[in-house]
Design an enzyme around this catalytic site. Structure first.
Site, short mmCIF file in Angstrom:
data_model
loop_
_atom_site.label_atom_id
_atom_site.label_comp_id
_atom_site.label_asym_id
_atom_site.label_seq_id
_atom_site.Cartn_x
_atom_site.Cartn_y
_atom_site.Cartn_z
CE LYS A 174 -8.44 2.07 3.43
NZ LYS A 174 -7.33 2.35 4.36
CB CYS A 188 -4.88 -0.71 4.71
SG CYS A 188 -4.31 -0.48 6.42
CD GLU A 231 -2.37 1.35 2.79
OE1 GLU A 231 -3.27 2.19 2.95
OE2 GLU A 231 -1.98 0.59 3.70
#
Length: 544
Positions: free
Chosen positions: A369, A420, A307
């Site tokens: 995200k 994440c 990430e």
């Protein structure tokens, strides 16, 4: 007074410890609840001592027994007493299992050290209101027989579900994670998911509180709750062992993955002046030979980086794109990266924490995200908190992407991308495409370097691994500092890199399996299980 006399008569033969907990008051009662809750953290990664979860849950039964001695079921005093016990137990549990969040404030200590008490104490104090609600609801359903553990399961199970959904949710360290890490028992997640494991864990680990009961007609042989818990534990173990014994890890033909774990210090990762050095480190590590027959990237098909890999916007750095294309020799690269979407009017537009798919220096696809981290990537109640000098940890103002959705990359089956924190939400990991087909791979890129060598990264990996079992999909996880891993669709770790080490994983891609029950019907599984638990709790009241 009649209620107290009845309770004491039923508990007359109790051993001294349960009796002392039931009768405890004031700060003694609070201390018991706090210490019992803290002991439950030993059931979670990296300790994984599942029996430790029996300490808070058996203690919870006796604490609510004490609240039941205060009289009427619907009176304010007994509900308040139960809720207070739940808050102190939850505070101890969350403080002991989430203290590592304070490590993130030390990355830029000059700006955020003041927030350590908020992260270490404030968040556990806020989360403790969920078990407080669970205890209060349990008290409303309480009975004096052994089936009262189902009242605890109904109340505390409901509060765990709420914790995973209210205010975007925070389903971190649910009590069910004790079973998820308990060998074959964790395979039950394929049937019931994390919240179903919560209910199972409460019944199993609270049952010891009923075994010490000594009342006429309620000996062990007639202890319905203890027998139910024992049979449940046996059934879960047998199911998991049989499921694993009858399965083998199969692999997708023609796919050779290389996962790169750079182990960069967090305080250097976001500095723009380090951009060239970081890229050289990535390319050098990615091209490293890993065995006598390996010659860098020539024998791999796909490379995956973690990430937020770059301290700049990769799509706006043509030299970096050219360097990647030259070094990777046409291989497909999947990497975390910040992405900017222009508004067309010359303004900055939106910025996303993304996954990008590259080949030959071109960005072929991306995913933005969707589930941002509160106080990490965005600031809740910003209009109120920003004037007070409060800001979020990650530099920049991040925007929310659209999802969940699938991500395509040449040579790979459709992927469910998870950046994440997104990997901790059961039932939200996958989405079907326009043709109704589900993805065949969970791809999780993350950066747990914020938390150093603390329990946090171990807990994060355990939750991502549980998504593989729930969905019946392999998990490919790449982390900046670890834990990077390839996990098969049964949750078995095929290969991994430990926390805090630089290195590579070369391996094949496990095949997905048939869609498990939870992946097909996850939205109705928990309500049905909860209704059964509630019925068992009400049976205890009717018997009484």
């Amino acid at each position: 007074m009649a209620q107290i006399a009845d309770l004491m008569s039923a508990r007359a033969g109790l051993s001294s410890l349960p009796q002392r907990i039931i009768l405890a008051d004031g700060w003694t009662r609070r201390a018991i609840a706090f210490v019992a809750g803290a002991a439950g953290a030993l059931a979670l990664p990296p300790f994984d001592f599942a029996p430790a979860m029996a300490i808070p849950l058996t203690t919870a039964v006796w604490l609510i027994d004490g609240a039941a001695a205060q009289g009427g079921r619907f009176g304010f005093a007994p509900i308040r007493t139960a809720a207070a016990a739940g808050w102190w137990l939850g505070f101890g549990y969350f403080l002991a299992s989430l203290w590592w969040l304070g490590a993130a404030m030390l990355v830029e200590a000059d700006q955020f050290a003041w927030a350590i008490p908020l992260a270490v104490i404030g968040l556990p104090a806020a989360l403790a209101f969920f078990p407080a609600f669970g205890f209060a609801l349990s008290r409303l359903l309480w009975s004096s027989g052994s089936l009262r553990i189902f009242a605890l399961a109904a109340g505390l199970g409901a509060s765990e579900w709420l914790r995973g959904h209210i205010l975007t949710g925070f389903p971190w360290n649910d009590v069910g994670m004790a079973l998820a890490q308990a060998g074959p028992i964790g395979q039950a997640a394929a049937l019931v998911g994390l919240n179903g494991l919560d209910l199972f864990a409460i019944v199993i680990f609270a049952a010891p509180a009923t075994i010490v009961d000594r009342r006429p007609g309620e000996r062990f042989l007639s202890n319905a709750a203890a027998w139910s818990a024992a049979l449940l534990l046996f059934a879960l173990s047998a199911y998991g062992a049989l499921r694993l014994a009858r399965s083998e890890t199969e692999y997708v033909e023609g796919v050779k993955l290389r996962l790169m774990q750079p182990n960069l210090p967090q305080d250097a990762k976001f500095r723009p002046e380090n951009g060239q050095d970081i890229l050289r480190h990535y390319l050098g590590l990615s091209d490293r030979a890993t065995g006598p027959e390996r010659t860098g990237v020539s024998d791999v098909t796909h490379l995956i980086w973690p990430e937020s890999a770059f301290p700049y916007i990769l799509s706006r750095e043509p030299q970096a794109l050219a360097a990647i294309a030259h070094a990777l020799q046409g291989k497909v690269l999947i990497t975390g990266a910040a992405r900017i979407e222009s508004d067309g009017g010359g303004k900055r537009g939106k910025i996303f924490n993304s996954i990008e798919v590259l080949q030959g220096g071109r960005i072929l696809a991306f995913y933005d995200k969707m589930h941002l981290v509160p106080f990490g990537e965005y600031l809740p109640l910003e209009a109120l908190l920003r004037p007070l000098g409060v800001s979020h940890l990650v530099p920049g103002t991040w925007d929310q992407g659209q999802g969940p959705r699938t991500l395509a990359a040449p040579g790979l089956p459709p992927m469910a991308p998870l950046v994440c924190y997104e990997a901790v939400f059961p039932g939200e990991a996958t989405a079907r495409d326009k043709e109704g087909k589900r993805p065949q791979l969970l791809l999780n890129v993350t950066n747990d370097g914020w938390f150093g060598k603390t329990p946090g990264p171990y807990q994060h990996f355990a939750q991502a691994r549980l998504r593989a079992i729930e969905e019946g999909l392999p998990l490919v996880r790449v982390a900046n500092t670890g834990i990077s891993a390839i996990v098969d669709p049964y949750g078995r770790t095929v290969d991994s890199l430990p926390l805090g080490e630089e290195g590579l994983i070369d391996g094949g891609l496990p095949k997905a399996i048939a869609e498990p029950l939870f992946a097909r019907h996850g939205t109705i599984v928990f309500p049905l299980l909860w209704a059964l638990v509630l019925a068992a709790a009400m049976t205890g009241r009717w018997r009484r």
